[in-house]
Design a protein around this motif. Structure first.
Motif, short mmCIF file in Angstrom:
data_model
loop_
_atom_site.label_atom_id
_atom_site.label_comp_id
_atom_site.label_asym_id
_atom_site.label_seq_id
_atom_site.Cartn_x
_atom_site.Cartn_y
_atom_site.Cartn_z
N ASP A 235 33.12 32.32 40.77
CA ASP A 235 34.04 31.81 41.77
C ASP A 235 34.34 32.83 42.87
OD1 ASP A 235 34.31 29.41 40.34
OD2 ASP A 235 35.85 30.33 39.05
N SER A 236 33.55 33.90 42.94
CA SER A 236 33.79 34.94 43.94
C SER A 236 32.68 34.90 44.98
CB SER A 236 33.83 36.32 43.26
OG SER A 236 34.00 37.34 44.22
N ILE A 237 33.06 34.76 46.24
CA ILE A 237 32.08 34.68 47.32
C ILE A 237 32.52 35.58 48.46
CG2 ILE A 237 30.89 33.20 48.97
CD1 ILE A 237 31.40 30.84 47.15
N GLY A 238 31.60 36.42 48.92
CA GLY A 238 31.87 37.23 50.09
C GLY A 238 31.56 36.47 51.36
N ILE A 239 31.95 37.06 52.47
CA ILE A 239 31.76 36.39 53.75
C ILE A 239 30.87 37.24 54.63
CG2 ILE A 239 32.92 35.51 55.81
CD1 ILE A 239 35.44 35.15 54.12
N VAL A 240 29.91 36.59 55.28
CA VAL A 240 29.03 37.29 56.22
C VAL A 240 29.89 37.97 57.29
CG1 VAL A 240 27.26 37.01 57.98
CG2 VAL A 240 27.08 35.75 55.82
N GLY A 241 29.59 39.23 57.56
CA GLY A 241 30.30 39.97 58.59
C GLY A 241 31.53 40.70 58.08
N MET A 242 31.93 40.44 56.84
CA MET A 242 33.08 41.13 56.26
C MET A 242 32.60 42.36 55.47
SD MET A 242 35.91 39.64 57.13
CE MET A 242 37.11 40.14 55.88
N PRO A 243 33.38 43.45 55.50
CA PRO A 243 32.95 44.68 54.83
C PRO A 243 32.82 44.50 53.32
CG PRO A 243 34.74 45.13 56.37
CD PRO A 243 34.65 43.64 56.23
N VAL A 244 31.76 45.07 52.79
CA VAL A 244 31.56 45.14 51.33
C VAL A 244 31.83 46.59 50.91
CG1 VAL A 244 29.88 44.95 49.46
CG2 VAL A 244 29.88 43.26 51.31
N TRP A 245 32.68 46.76 49.93
CA TRP A 245 33.00 48.11 49.44
C TRP A 245 32.18 48.40 48.19
CZ3 TRP A 245 38.01 50.95 50.54
CH2 TRP A 245 38.55 50.56 51.77
N LEU A 246 31.69 49.63 48.09
CA LEU A 246 30.86 50.06 46.96
C LEU A 246 31.46 51.33 46.36
CD1 LEU A 246 27.48 49.78 48.90
CD2 LEU A 246 28.40 48.05 47.33
N TRP A 247 31.55 51.38 45.03
CA TRP A 247 32.06 52.60 44.41
C TRP A 247 31.61 52.70 42.95
CZ3 TRP A 247 35.00 48.25 45.33
CH2 TRP A 247 35.68 47.68 44.24
N VAL A 248 31.78 53.87 42.41
CA VAL A 248 31.49 54.11 40.99
C VAL A 248 32.74 53.78 40.22
CG1 VAL A 248 30.82 55.82 39.25
CG2 VAL A 248 29.87 55.96 41.58
N TYR B 136 43.93 46.98 51.59
CA TYR B 136 43.01 47.43 52.63
C TYR B 136 42.57 46.30 53.54
CZ TYR B 136 42.64 51.64 49.71
OH TYR B 136 42.92 52.75 48.99
N GLY B 137 42.80 45.03 53.13
CA GLY B 137 42.45 43.89 53.97
C GLY B 137 40.98 43.85 54.32
N ASP B 138 40.69 43.72 55.63
CA ASP B 138 39.30 43.61 56.07
C ASP B 138 38.78 44.93 56.65
OD1 ASP B 138 40.77 43.73 58.36
OD2 ASP B 138 39.98 41.86 59.23
N LYS B 139 39.41 46.04 56.26
CA LYS B 139 38.93 47.34 56.70
C LYS B 139 37.61 47.69 56.01
CE LYS B 139 43.52 49.32 57.61
NZ LYS B 139 44.48 50.41 57.25
N SER B 140 36.82 48.54 56.65
CA SER B 140 35.57 49.02 56.06
C SER B 140 35.85 50.20 55.14
CB SER B 140 34.58 49.44 57.15
OG SER B 140 34.23 48.35 57.96
N SER B 141 35.00 50.38 54.13
CA SER B 141 35.13 51.53 53.23
C SER B 141 34.96 52.82 54.02
CB SER B 141 34.08 51.46 52.12
OG SER B 141 34.04 52.67 51.40
N PRO B 142 35.77 53.83 53.73
CA PRO B 142 35.66 55.09 54.48
C PRO B 142 34.43 55.92 54.11
CG PRO B 142 37.28 55.31 52.74
CD PRO B 142 36.87 53.87 52.75
N ASP B 143 33.78 55.62 52.98
CA ASP B 143 32.68 56.48 52.58
C ASP B 143 31.48 55.78 51.96
OD1 ASP B 143 34.09 55.75 50.36
OD2 ASP B 143 34.38 57.79 49.57
#
Length: 522
Positions: A389-402, A456-463
């Motif tokens: 039930d989780s869907i991302g949106i084109v153009g929205m930031p994707v965050w990646l982390w360990v 963080y809303g729709d902000k991009s990941s800092p790193d």
């Protein structure tokens, strides 16, 4: 010398050197340096003050006193198995210390002990050298002393009280000891400044003649040929559940540039040398610990003995104390030569001392340490979260982390391993994670990333992040397969060497759905 093994206690418990015949009041002194005598043409006036002792006289007296203490200490430790061997370090150093420590340990493990005391029948100072120009390189004041010892009242017995001493053992003999003063600058005159017996050897020994060695020796002990350079150690298959590697594959590199990863990162340094010198336990820092040729005209190198080994040819006759209570055919007697210090001693060993040229390289030992680390792929943290039930949106930031990084998934982690006389300590750390986003884009992150929070809303990941430009509807199952591949850098240190190993390919995957915003509105 480091990890010396298979020395055997001399049945007399006197020294590791070789007896060369009777000496107690028989006039058979070894070749000695003539000692000047005072003129007796006229007695010295009784009113004249005694001539002050010279530095050489003071050194001779202090060294002679130390030699007596050395024999007393070795006797006592042989007689009292419960006493700590630490006392040896106050009277011996270097090769001599290692030889006596190992000999006494061997005696104690066999439940043997000495009975009776060694008698010193005579001490002859042969030379005094007060050169203290470079203590770190082993150039310290030394005194050479010929010792006539008498062990006619010394025995070594087993647990039942039965003597293990050969009936052909000489009761008297000469040994030349070298006493070194490593504290001369601070204490040139006191006996405390002359603490260690450095070496012992035959008084009739002559310099070795390389031409007299077995002509086939070099061929038999030839150093192993060059080992191909290593580039990366790559995980070919990862356990999808644990993230641990199932199959590691060595990828050869260009010998002119081994291990270059094609970027600005570290490179794999290769194997290192299996043979190394380390004079630390002898108090010698020059030359510093480091690799040595695995063979030369002196023999093959043994890390365990810290010297070049060659069997004495021909072997000493039966009864020679170099057999240390054993008979010809029971083990063998070997030359142990350190070119770094120009020291040569004879050692008895039941089996040939280990040839380090046939043993593992530091890299191979480091890999044993790496196996203990249980390194595994990271646990993936990503938004949008994977799920039905989780869907991302084109153009929205994707965050990646360990997710929840630990020493096994991110490092650092340190382990040590020992093999073939080499101990290596290795430390592993993730250098970067390459995120394959499933849309043909790779995102390389050198940090663990920042976990996403709703604030963080729709902000991009800092790193560490990505933005999809297309939906995943055209992908298999309508999802992007995201792959996180960890690249580890392992630095190792041991055998007087350092190196780097690159481990790549620890992989974890997940799948996420990404849709167009207008589709979600309808």
């Amino acid at each position: 010398m480091t990890n010396a093994r298979r020395f055997s206690l001399l049945a007399t418990a006197a020294a590791v050197a070789i007896a060369v015949g009777g000496c107690a009041s028989d006039g058979n002194d070894p070749e000695a340096t003539p000692t000047p005598t005072s003129s007796s043409s006229s007695p010295a006036p009784t009113t004249t003050s005694p001539t002050p002792q010279s530095d050489s006289d003071i050194a001779s007296e202090a060294a002679s006193a130390l030699v007596t203490k050395y024999y007393d200490t070795v006797d006592r430790l042989g007689q009292q198995p419960s006493e700590s061997l630490g006392a040896l370090s106050t009277v011996a150093t270097g090769v001599q210390l290692s030889a006596q420590q190992t000999a006494l340990k061997s005696q104690r493990e066999a439940n043997q002990k000495q009975v009776g005391d060694t008698k010193i029948a005579k001490l002859d100072v042969q030379s005094v050298n007060l050169d203290n120009s470079d203590p770190k390189a082993g150039k310290v004041p030394t005194v050479q002393i010929d010792v006539c010892w008498d062990v006619s009242r010394v025995d070594v017995v087993d647990a039942t009280g039965k003597s293990i001493v050969s009936s052909s053992r000489p009761d008297t003999g000469w040994t030349r000891l070298t006493v070194a003063n490593y504290h001369y600058a601070a204490n040139p005159t006191g006996a405390g400044g002359w603490p260690p017996v450095k070496t012992s050897r035959r008084t009739h020994a002559t310099p070795r003649d390389p031409d007299r060695r077995d002509p086939d020796h070099r061929r038999r002990n030839r150093r192993r040929g060059p080992i191909p350079a290593q580039a990366d150690t790559v995980c070919q298959q990862t356990n999808p559940t644990t993230g641990e590697c199932l199959i590691w594959v060595e990828v050869p590199g260009n010998p002119s540039d081994p291990g270059n990863d094609g970027g600005d990162g570290p490179t794999d340094t290769g194997t290192g040398s299996a043979c190394y010198w380390d004079g630390t336990d002898q108090g010698i820092s020059k030359p510093p610990p480091g690799p040595v040729p695995c063979s030369n005209e002196a023999g093959y190198w043994s890390n365990a003995y810290n010297c070049y080994i060659a069997a004495v040819d021909p072997q000493p006759p039966a009864g020679d104390t170099s057999w240390q209570g054993h008979e010809p055919g029971d083990g063998a007697v070997y030359n142990c030569y350190q070119p770094q210090t120009d020291l040569l001693i004879l050692v008895w060993a039941a089996d040939p001392p280990p040839n380090s040229g046939t043993g593992p390289t530091p890299r191979e030992v480091a890999q044993l340490a790496i196996e203990q680390m249980a390194l595994r792929a990271i646990d993936i943290g990503i938004t949008p979260e994977p799920g039905k039930d989780s869907i991302g949106i084109v153009g929205m930031p994707v965050w990646l982390w360990v997710a929840t990084p630990n020493e096994h998934t991110w490092g650092p982690i340190t382990e040590s391993a020992t093999a073939g006389g080499i101990t290596v300590t290795a430390t592993a750390m993730v250098r970067q994670v390459t995120w394959g986003m499933g849309d043909g884009t790779d995102v390389v992150c050198t940090t663990a990333g920042t976990p996403y929070k709703a604030a963080y809303g729709d902000k991009s990941s800092p790193d560490c992040g990505h933005t999809y430009e297309k939906s995943s509807s055209s992908q298999s199952d309508g999802k992007y397969t995201v792959t996180a591949t960890s690249d580890w850098v392992i630095t190792w240190e041991g055998a007087g060497q350092t190196g780097t190993i690159l481990l790549n390919g620890l992989t974890r995957t997940t799948a996420i759905s990404v849709g167009e915003a207008q589709v979600l509105v309808q």
